[in-house]
Design an enzyme around this catalytic site. Sequence first.
Site, PDB file in Angstrom:
ATOM      1  N   HIS A 225       0.875  -0.914   0.143  1.00  0.00           N
ATOM      2  CA  HIS A 225       0.221  -0.230   0.006  1.00  0.00           C
ATOM      3  C   HIS A 225       0.894   1.606  -0.395  1.00  0.00           C
ATOM      4  O   HIS A 225       2.045   1.517  -0.404  1.00  0.00           O
ATOM      5  CB  HIS A 225      -1.188   0.025   1.183  1.00  0.00           C
ATOM      6  CG  HIS A 225      -0.300  -0.135   2.453  1.00  0.00           C
ATOM      7  ND1 HIS A 225       0.030   1.253   3.078  1.00  0.00           N
ATOM      8  CD2 HIS A 225      -0.268  -0.935   3.300  1.00  0.00           C
ATOM      9  CE1 HIS A 225       0.816   0.706   4.754  1.00  0.00           C
ATOM     10  NE2 HIS A 225       0.890  -1.318   4.570  1.00  0.00           N
ATOM     11  N   VAL A 226       0.312   2.421   0.451  1.00  0.00           N
ATOM     12  CA  VAL A 226       0.681   3.546  -0.463  1.00  0.00           C
ATOM     13  C   VAL A 226       2.260   3.984   0.459  1.00  0.00           C
ATOM     14  O   VAL A 226       3.232   4.178  -0.084  1.00  0.00           O
ATOM     15  CB  VAL A 226       0.233   4.791   0.386  1.00  0.00           C
ATOM     16  CG1 VAL A 226       0.725   6.427   0.452  1.00  0.00           C
ATOM     17  CG2 VAL A 226      -0.853   4.931  -0.647  1.00  0.00           C
TER      18      VAL A 226
END
Length: 86
Positions: A15-16
């Site tokens: 994820h980010v």
Amino acid sequence: MVKKEAIIKAVNGLHVRPASTFVKKAKEYSSEITIESDGKSVSGKSLFRLQTLELSSGKKLLICAEGEDEEIAASELAELIESFKE
């Protein structure tokens, strides 16, 4: 060109937060960094492009590096991917 396989072990995938850590590290190398997964290939130095791969937990990817520091870049980036746990 050097290619290293890595498996995403992070429970929530890439994820980010871990992806931005990866991109920051990739930008430290002079080599071109490319990430391949499911037949797609994107720049490893672009957070936006990396996110388009939808890299979930358990997914295999190939880290490709081409340039002066390709061996160390591919190895260290593969280790980094596998070190993420969340």
